[in-house]
Design an enzyme around this catalytic site. Structure first.
Site, PDB file in Angstrom:
ATOM      1  N   HIS A 128       0.859  -1.179   0.000  1.00  0.00           N
ATOM      2  CA  HIS A 128       0.000   0.000   0.000  1.00  0.00           C
ATOM      3  C   HIS A 128       0.903   1.239   0.000  1.00  0.00           C
ATOM      4  CE1 HIS A 128      -2.809   2.943   1.811  1.00  0.00           C
ATOM      5  NE2 HIS A 128      -3.783   2.138   1.422  1.00  0.00           N
ATOM      6  N   ASP A 205       2.484  -4.759   7.599  1.00  0.00           N
ATOM      7  CA  ASP A 205       1.306  -3.902   7.498  1.00  0.00           C
ATOM      8  C   ASP A 205       0.086  -4.820   7.599  1.00  0.00           C
ATOM      9  OD1 ASP A 205      -0.942  -2.624   6.547  1.00  0.00           O
ATOM     10  OD2 ASP A 205       0.035  -1.737   4.795  1.00  0.00           O
ATOM     11  N   GLN A 208      -5.212  -5.014   6.724  1.00  0.00           N
ATOM     12  CA  GLN A 208      -6.282  -5.880   6.201  1.00  0.00           C
ATOM     13  C   GLN A 208      -6.238  -7.272   6.824  1.00  0.00           C
ATOM     14  OE1 GLN A 208      -8.617  -4.671   4.434  1.00  0.00           O
ATOM     15  NE2 GLN A 208      -7.724  -2.800   3.621  1.00  0.00           N
ATOM     16  N   LYS A 231     -11.002  -0.192  10.471  1.00  0.00           N
ATOM     17  CA  LYS A 231     -11.231  -1.325   9.560  1.00  0.00           C
ATOM     18  C   LYS A 231     -11.616  -2.578  10.334  1.00  0.00           C
ATOM     19  CE  LYS A 231      -7.743   0.321   6.271  1.00  0.00           C
ATOM     20  NZ  LYS A 231      -8.463   0.822   5.100  1.00  0.00           N
ATOM     21  N   CYS A 371      -4.739   2.769  -3.606  1.00  0.00           N
ATOM     22  CA  CYS A 371      -3.420   3.124  -3.039  1.00  0.00           C
ATOM     23  C   CYS A 371      -2.365   2.071  -3.348  1.00  0.00           C
ATOM     24  CB  CYS A 371      -3.504   3.376  -1.534  1.00  0.00           C
ATOM     25  SG  CYS A 371      -4.503   4.785  -1.110  1.00  0.00           S
TER      26      CYS A 371
END
Ligand code: PMP
Length: 413
Positions: A128, A205, A208, A231, A371
């Site tokens: 991202h 990261d 998600q 999220k 992104c």
């Protein structure tokens, strides 16, 4: 009802989300934009509103009752998050604004001070912009170089290439746990092991991943790990940077101010304990209360069940879209290494037009580069449409998405 085959009681869960009852032009909203932000269940909204109604005050252990209560709630939220991701305690959990700020904290605090010319930052082609752009800039300022692990034809990381790239010059490996474009669940424990074999650090990261599947940072072995509250059924305005205690202890703060110091004189200052050292100023207190409630809410359902539910919906969506014949889907085939989102394009229809037609049917999905511009360049498209699922979505909603594609074809293709 088809819901009964699914891993969770969707009907009961949906009752906690009044927003999912909203109608536009007489049609109930079909919310499939969960990778951008998830909806917030009543218990989370209630926890934040109770906090404002009953306990609101600034933190940092003021003398009065309300400040004591607010401080306690804020601190305990760190403990709860630590427990949720398997961290060793609140010292390893820094609250930030979002994943992006967590990445910047690491890049400025560690990267700017530690990287040197000749060092390599190894990313993946599916990063991202939050990490890709940040490391690019820090590399420019330090003279380090940036390398990218290739994504193969199936939308998976080429691990042979990873083994080639990660070497003695590698200072940090920064990889996305679950791609927000391809849905790929990456072998982040393996990448971390490769980094450690070469005395490099690993940053994952997890924006998600944490919302959608069980995550244990110690099992992964990651040195740093980031995610966002909004999220994962929590509020906006709060994110997390997990870091191993000894690494965070050795790092310089990235922001300075009140609440993070031990001693200040006119000449110099020293820093307070973890994690407060990285949390200057008035922090997101109500948001921390909301994040705590969101973690409770998610765990009550169970992260395995949430993952199973989303994977089943993604598989169903993949199969329905694939059977249409004119739909190109990005990322791996449904399976254990694919999460709950599907990015695609319909032949002859721009993703933005498609999304706009779907909006006429109150089906909410996202179009754009998500992104991940360099990844889209590699895929040979400027944009894609992305449907992303959460624990409250149903097969009927996927059917509505697929049915609405016909309108788009008639108008544009
Ligand atoms: N990384 C990934 C994989 C993401 O999907 C996102 C959100 N789209 C981010 C980072 C950035 O998250 P935030 O906007 O909450 O900082």
């Amino acid at each position: 009802m088809s819901h009964q085959n699914l891993a969770v009681d969707v009907e009961a869960i949906r009752d906690e989300f009044p927003i999912l009852e909203r109608e536009f032009d007489g049609q109930q909203v079909v919310y499939l934009d969960n990778a951008a932000t998830t909806q917030t269940p009543d218990p989370v909204v209630d926890a934040m509103s109770d906090y404002y109604r009953e306990s609101n005050a600034n933190v940092h252990r003021g003398i009065h009752h309300l400040s004591q209560e607010a401080s306690e709630a804020y601190e305990v939220a760190h403990d709860r998050v630590a427990e949720f991701i398997g961290a060793d305690g609140r010292e390893e959990v820094v609250f930030t604004k979002n994943t992006t700020e967590s990445e910047n904290l690491l890049a400025y605090s560690w990267g700017l001070n530690e990287l040197e010319p000749g060092d390599e930052v190894v990313l993946t082609e599916m990063e991202h912009h939050a990490s890709l752009v940040t490391w690019q800039q820090i590399a420019k300022r330090t003279g380090a170089s940036v390398e990218y692990v290739r994504v193969d034809e199936d939308g998976r990381l080429d691990m042979d290439h990873a083994r080639e790239l990660i070497g003695d010059d590698t200072a940090i490996v920064s990889a996305v746990h679950v791609s927000n474009t391809l849905g790929t669940i990456n072998p982040v424990a393996e990448l971390t092991e490769l980094a450690h074999e070469h005395d490099a650090l690993s940053f994952i990261d997890g924006a998600q991943a944490v919302p959608n599947q069980p995550v244990d940072v110690k099992e992964i072995g990651a040195d740093f790990y980031a995610f966002s509250g909004h999220k994962m059924a929590g509020p906006t305005g709060i994110g997390v940077l997990y870091g191993k205690r000894e690494l965070l202890e050795a790092m310089e703060p990235y922001l300075y101010g009140g609440g993070m110091i031990r001693k200040v004189t006119f000449e110099d200052s020293t820093w307070g304990e973890l994690p407060w050292k990285f949390e200057p100023g008035t922090p997101p207190i109500a948001e921390a209360v909301g994040l705590h409630a969101a973690v409770d809410w998610l765990e009550e359902i169970g992260m395995e069940r949430i993952r199973d539910h989303e994977q089943e919906l993604a598989r169903y969506a993949y199969e329905q879209l694939e059977s249409e014949g004119d739909v190109e889907i990005y990322g791996p085939e449904p399976g254990a290494d694919r999460g709950g989102l599907v990015s695609f394009n319909v032949e002859g229809v721009h993703a933005h037009d498609l999304t706009s037609i779907l909006n006429d049917h109150t089906v909410a999905i996202r179009a754009g580069d998500h992104c991940t511009q360099p990844l889209h360049d590699k895929l040979g498209v400027a944009a894609s449409a992305r449907a992303s699922f959460y624990v409250y979505n149903t097969r009927e909603e996927v059917d509505k998405l697929v049915a609405a594609l016909d309108d788009a074809r008639q108008l544009f293709a």
